[in-house]
Design a protein around this motif. Structure first.
Motif, short mmCIF file in Angstrom:
data_model
loop_
_atom_site.label_atom_id
_atom_site.label_comp_id
_atom_site.label_asym_id
_atom_site.label_seq_id
_atom_site.Cartn_x
_atom_site.Cartn_y
_atom_site.Cartn_z
N THR A 243 0.81 -1.22 0.00
CA THR A 243 0.00 0.00 0.00
C THR A 243 0.84 1.26 0.00
N ASN B 156 -5.12 4.39 -4.28
CA ASN B 156 -6.50 4.16 -3.82
C ASN B 156 -7.29 3.32 -4.82
N HIS C 12 -14.64 4.14 2.86
CA HIS C 12 -13.94 4.72 1.71
C HIS C 12 -14.76 5.81 1.02
N LEU C 13 -14.01 6.76 0.47
CA LEU C 13 -14.63 7.97 -0.08
C LEU C 13 -15.65 7.66 -1.18
N LYS D 31 -19.79 13.80 4.48
CA LYS D 31 -18.87 14.50 5.39
C LYS D 31 -17.48 14.51 4.78
N ASN E 108 -7.82 16.40 1.21
CA ASN E 108 -6.78 15.42 0.87
C ASN E 108 -6.79 15.08 -0.61
N ARG F 2 -9.83 13.34 10.00
CA ARG F 2 -9.80 11.96 10.46
C ARG F 2 -8.33 11.66 10.80
N ASP G 53 -4.53 10.52 8.17
CA ASP G 53 -4.65 10.86 6.74
C ASP G 53 -3.49 11.76 6.29
N1 UFG Z 1 -13.05 10.76 3.30
C1 UFG Z 1 -13.96 11.75 3.61
N2 UFG Z 1 -15.21 11.37 3.98
C2 UFG Z 1 -15.59 10.06 4.08
C3 UFG Z 1 -14.64 9.07 3.76
C4 UFG Z 1 -13.38 9.45 3.38
O1 UFG Z 1 -13.66 12.93 3.54
O2 UFG Z 1 -16.75 9.80 4.45
C5 UFG Z 1 -11.69 11.15 2.89
C6 UFG Z 1 -10.58 10.66 3.77
O3 UFG Z 1 -10.41 11.45 4.93
C7 UFG Z 1 -9.40 10.73 2.81
C8 UFG Z 1 -10.03 10.38 1.46
O4 UFG Z 1 -11.43 10.59 1.62
O5 UFG Z 1 -8.94 12.05 2.76
C9 UFG Z 1 -9.79 8.96 1.02
O6 UFG Z 1 -10.16 8.11 2.10
P1 UFG Z 1 -10.39 6.54 1.92
O7 UFG Z 1 -10.82 6.02 3.25
O8 UFG Z 1 -11.26 6.30 0.75
O9 UFG Z 1 -8.96 6.00 1.51
P2 UFG Z 1 -7.53 6.16 2.24
O10 UFG Z 1 -6.75 7.14 1.40
O11 UFG Z 1 -7.66 6.45 3.68
O12 UFG Z 1 -6.95 4.72 2.16
C10 UFG Z 1 -6.95 3.99 0.97
C11 UFG Z 1 -6.99 2.51 1.31
C12 UFG Z 1 -5.74 2.12 2.01
C13 UFG Z 1 -4.53 2.60 1.23
C14 UFG Z 1 -4.60 4.05 0.93
C15 UFG Z 1 -3.42 4.44 0.09
O13 UFG Z 1 -8.11 2.22 2.13
O14 UFG Z 1 -5.73 0.74 2.10
O15 UFG Z 1 -5.80 4.31 0.24
O16 UFG Z 1 -3.59 5.61 -0.60
F1 UFG Z 1 -3.43 2.39 1.96
#
Ligand code: UFG
Length: 330
Positions: free
Chosen positions: A117, A170, A189-190, A206, A219, A282, A285
């Protein structure tokens, strides 16, 4: 060629299994169904329900099946959950890797393709991120995957089990016909949450923080289609079969989208309003994660087919409209 997919009932695993079957591979799936779905597994794969931390279970599978290569996608992967419960992540992910490698060693299996990752980098020293850049995870999830990479390196040195670690950015999207897709409980996930709002299942989206050091304050992430990830694993297996050394590759589109840009793209694709509100940050991040994926393109010959965010979101929307409540609808 027979391939074992650990975690083949999960979101990325189920797309991997489907692609392998369609490419003519003999596929064996192990999964404990803790987060995966039995219905997501292509019925042409042979499925064994069990946990990769259970050596007896794995040894039994390896004695029944003649496996040439393992694809290891069996890990917990939620950043926020890992911040709250790090031991759950180190137990499942790190111990699972050790047990899998022990069983592979006993069975004489020499090739491992591993789902790593972008979270291994933490807050990156530069954008785009190259494989060699500093790795300093800011959440236990990323730390667990970095430890797993290190374990594979020493296991290769000692026993010659060759590996390719693929550092996904992602993962997003779904099989184009909408028959399999992303279905997490709870969903964090977003893109799937944005599509829940688009589908009227949630009132508002949110956005976690708009004061990051990015152009619009939200982000920035690099989204890559799940089927393009699956293709990269097949190329990685071929790379190992040719006798190449263990290696590590980033997998991303090399284009960053802010959370606000993703929501705008989803509005365009779905034609829905998608109300938003700004919520607190969160934990865990990083500001921006964007890959340089030239190495995967040059060495593996990887050519992602989904090269724009609208087409990625469109496939996730097809899955969502066909299965509004995920696999429960089947
Ligand atoms: N986000 C929001 N609102 C939500 C959900 C997410 O604003 O309701 C934001 C998060 O704070 C972040 C972005 O959307 O800024 C992406 O969040 P995700 O949870 O979709 O993904 P992550 O970037 O946290 O993580 C993902 C995978 C991981 C991997 C990572 C690498 O879940 O396994 O990408 O980039 F490691």
């Amino acid at each position: 060629m027979a391939v074992l997919v650990a975690g083949g009932a999960g979101y990325i695993g189920s797309h991997m299994v489907d692609r392998l079957i369609n490419d003519g591979y003999d596929v064996v799936v192990v999964d404990n169904l803790s987060t995966g779905h039995r219905q997501a597994i292509n019925p042409k794969a042979r499925f064994y329900e069990g946990d990769t931390r259970d050596s007896d279970f794995l040894d039994d599978v390896f004695s029944k099946e003649k496996i040439d290569a393992v694809i290891h996608m069996d890990a917990f992967s939620l950043v926020p959950e890992s911040m709250k419960d790090p031991l759950k992540y180190f137990d499942n992910n790190v111990i699972g890797m050790i047990k899998l490698l022990e069983s592979m060693k006993k069975a004489g299996i020499k090739y491992l393709v591993f789902s790593s990752t972008a979270a291994t980098y933490g807050n990156p020293e530069r954008i785009p991120i190259y494989e060699k850049d500093r790795k300093d995870p800011i959440n236990p999830y990323g730390e667990s995957k970095l430890i797993m990479e290190h374990i594979m390196k020493w296991v290769d040195e000692a026993y010659g089990i060759k590996f390719v670690a693929l550092r996904y950015f992602n993962a997003a999207g779904a099989k184009e016909d909408g028959s399999i897709g992303e279905d997490h409980h709870p969903e964090t996930h977003l893109i799937p949450i944005v599509l829940k709002v688009a589908a009227g299942q949630q009132d508002t989206m949110k956005i976690f923080g708009d004061d990051y050091d990015t152009p619009d304050g939200t982000n920035v992430r690099d989204y890559v289609h799940v089927l393009d990830l699956a293709d990269a694993h097949i190329l990685a297996m071929k790379y190992l079969e040719k006798g190449n050394p263990s290696n590590i590759f980033n997998l991303g589109s090399s284009t960053g989208f802010s959370n606000k840009q993703i929501i705008d793209a989803a509005r365009k694709v779905t034609g829905k309003k998608i109300p938003t509100e700004i919520a607190p940050r969160r934990g865990g991040d990083p500001d921006t994660l964007v890959a340089n994926s030239d190495k995967a393109r040059e060495v593996l010959g990887w050519k992602p087919q989904f090269d724009n965010i609208d087409s990625i979101i469109k496939t996730a929307w097809t899955w969502k409209t066909k299965h509004p409540n995920g696999y429960e609808d089947k």
